[in-house]
Enzyme design. Structure first.
Site, PDB file in Angstrom:
ATOM      1  N   CYS A 298      -1.274  -5.455  -4.164  1.00  0.00           N
ATOM      2  CA  CYS A 298      -0.169  -5.904  -3.299  1.00  0.00           C
ATOM      3  C   CYS A 298       0.868  -6.740  -4.052  1.00  0.00           C
ATOM      4  O   CYS A 298       2.071  -6.568  -3.851  1.00  0.00           O
ATOM      5  CB  CYS A 298      -0.697  -6.653  -2.077  1.00  0.00           C
ATOM      6  SG  CYS A 298      -1.871  -7.971  -2.428  1.00  0.00           S
ATOM      7  N   ASP A 422       5.656  -5.683   4.046  1.00  0.00           N
ATOM      8  CA  ASP A 422       4.220  -5.731   3.768  1.00  0.00           C
ATOM      9  C   ASP A 422       3.821  -4.656   2.756  1.00  0.00           C
ATOM     10  O   ASP A 422       3.908  -3.458   3.051  1.00  0.00           O
ATOM     11  CB  ASP A 422       3.453  -5.524   5.080  1.00  0.00           C
ATOM     12  CG  ASP A 422       1.989  -5.923   4.970  1.00  0.00           C
ATOM     13  OD1 ASP A 422       1.450  -5.849   3.845  1.00  0.00           O
ATOM     14  OD2 ASP A 422       1.392  -6.294   5.997  1.00  0.00           O
ATOM     15  N   HIS A 424       0.921  -3.807   1.853  1.00  0.00           N
ATOM     16  CA  HIS A 424      -0.409  -3.252   2.119  1.00  0.00           C
ATOM     17  C   HIS A 424      -0.365  -1.911   2.856  1.00  0.00           C
ATOM     18  O   HIS A 424      -1.415  -1.317   3.119  1.00  0.00           O
ATOM     19  CB  HIS A 424      -1.248  -4.256   2.919  1.00  0.00           C
ATOM     20  CG  HIS A 424      -1.391  -5.588   2.242  1.00  0.00           C
ATOM     21  ND1 HIS A 424      -0.528  -6.640   2.485  1.00  0.00           N
ATOM     22  CD2 HIS A 424      -2.263  -6.034   1.316  1.00  0.00           C
ATOM     23  CE1 HIS A 424      -0.881  -7.676   1.745  1.00  0.00           C
ATOM     24  NE2 HIS A 424      -1.930  -7.340   1.021  1.00  0.00           N
TER      25      HIS A 424
END
Length: 465
Positions: A298, A422, A424
């Site tokens: 990440c 994000d 992820h």
């Protein structure tokens, strides 16, 4: 210049063939011969033979014949926005009715057109004549890739728009002449290429001609002149090729999504102001580029998003680094041992700072937050960062990393929301899913683990033209 969501950009593209014969390419008269050929092209653009065809529509327009159109309903009295109802969009609907619901509209409407010329003139009485000359000369032929834009509000009249486009074409040919004369060596010519830039008001959407094959690093003096002409600050690269305006109807060739946050509505906080990333970035996340980094990559992806911002704002010309290149950079600066390269070890904000400095020459500030609950009090610092630097911020805590793209913050109440990208996410480049499911979205202070410590990496702009 009108607001982007209320305006239409009329864009006309076409190829004109430049041709001239030089008796002596290095002689004093050669510049005059070249200029005469460019003058002929301007005369052609100003003639009655010029025709604009509107893409994905049956519309033909003759701008230099007192405004004539192939559609009876489009007349001198029509507003230019009336054209939209005749244009089919890619999904089969027309441009006027094909707005997405709920999501914020991104950018202006673009009307694409092609530049053509009628090749048959009315029959006359003149007989052709032939003349034979015997002499040596250099014949130069070169395609000129014309690309003109005209940005107006939808209620502007059609004749005004098309007269403006003809003027813009004439100006572009004159600018191309200037570039050709400046960079030619004898009978060797560089093709002049147009680039469009969205500059601060009042300049707005502006076209600049650069010679093909000459890198940005050799065009600094020209950019400095343009910065003075348009009264631009001399510490931001507004006019490098990487800064060229991206038309909302064109796809990016590399497949990455750009600026998904532009399709979100702002959070409803009374008295709050928005402080957002400035410019364009790519969304980098898990499982892209055939790299399985689910569970450990990440921070690498957040770093790639930051690197894409510096690349697409023209600060650097280097490509966005791969995971291996990021790891090698950390070995090169002595932060990691050689066996780190090729591993699946995660990195944090301090490593992101080191890689930005090593690969891009970018310095960063680090903000330390001893527990997540403190992030709710960092509105002023983050607002100041996005106002002055405007770069994406990487935040790491525990083994998680995210990218902060902005804050909505009320100076009076202290209430805050964070705009989070994000890394992820593991799916495809589906804007609808990414925005609907909150992979790019506004989050409250409870998004952070209230007891974990966080480090934020705040990249600083470099001062350059």
């Amino acid at each position: 210049m009108v607001h982007s969501e209320e305006c239409i950009i009329f864009r006309v593209k076409g190829i004109l063939e430049f041709a001239c014969q030089l008796d002596n390419p290095n002689g004093a008269q050669s510049d005059n011969t070249i200029s005469k050929s460019f003058q002929n092209l301007r005369s052609k653009v100003s003639s009655k033979n010029i025709v604009f065809t509107v893409s994905n529509s049956p519309i033909l327009i003759w701008p230099n014949m007192g405004f004539q159109s192939s559609m009876e309903s489009l007349t001198e009295a029509s507003a230019c926005g009336d054209i939209l109802q005749y244009i089919e969009s890619d999904d089969g609907g027309n441009k006027k009715s094909s707005k997405k619901k709920d999501k914020k509209r991104s950018g202006p409407t673009v009307v694409n057109m092609k530049l053509l010329f009628e090749v048959t003139d009315p029959a006359g009485n003149e007989a052709p004549s032939l003349m034979r000359m015997s002499s040596q000369h250099h014949s130069v032929k070169m395609p000129l890739p014309l690309d003109c834009v005209y940005s107006v509000s939808a209620d502007e009249s059609l004749p005004t728009v098309f007269t403006g486009l003809v003027e813009a074409l004439n100006k572009q040919i004159a600018d191309m002449e200037e570039v050709v004369l400046r960079y030619r060596k004898g009978s060797s010519f560089l093709v002049p290429q147009p680039f469009h830039f969205q500059l601060p008001k009042p300049a707005g959407l502006t076209t600049v001609i650069y010679p093909a094959g000459v890198p940005d690093s050799q065009l600094q003096a020209i950019r400095e002149d343009l910065h003075r002409k348009f009264e631009l600050s001399i510490d931001k690269p507004y006019l490098r090729r990487a800064n060229a305006f991206h038309f909302p109807d064109e796809a990016y060739k590399d497949g990455y999504l750009r600026n998904p946050h532009m399709h979100l509505n702002p959070p409803n906080i009374e008295d709050a102001k928005l402080y957002l990333v400035q410019g364009v970035y790519s969304y980098h996340h898990y499982m892209q580029d055939r790299v399985d980094d689910d569970g450990w990559g990440c921070a690498y992806r957040s770093l790639q998003t930051i690197c894409s911002w510096f690349q697409q704002q023209g600060y650097v010309e280097t490509a966005v680094p791969t995971h291996m290149q990021i790891q090698q950079a950390l070995v090169d600066v002595g932060d990691k041992e050689a066996r780190f390269v090729g591993s699946r070890q995660w990195i944090g904000s301090i490593e992101v700072q080191a890689v930005l400095n090593q690969l891009l020459g970018v310095t960063s500030k680090i903000m330390f937050v001893s527990q997540g609950s403190e992030l709710a009090t960092k509105g002023r610092e983050l607002a100041n960062h996005f106002q002055t630097e405007g770069t994406p911020v990487m935040i790491g805590g525990g083994v998680l990393a995210h990218t902060i793209l902005g804050v909505a913050w009320s100076e009076n109440t202290g209430e805050i929301r964070f705009l989070i990208l994000d890394p992820h996410y593991t799916g495809g480049e589906d804007l609808q899913i990414i925005t609907d499911k909150g992979w790019c979205g506004w989050k409250g202070p409870d998004f952070w683990d209230q007891n974990a410590y966080y480090n934020l990496c705040l990249p600083q702009r470099t001062k350059t033209i």
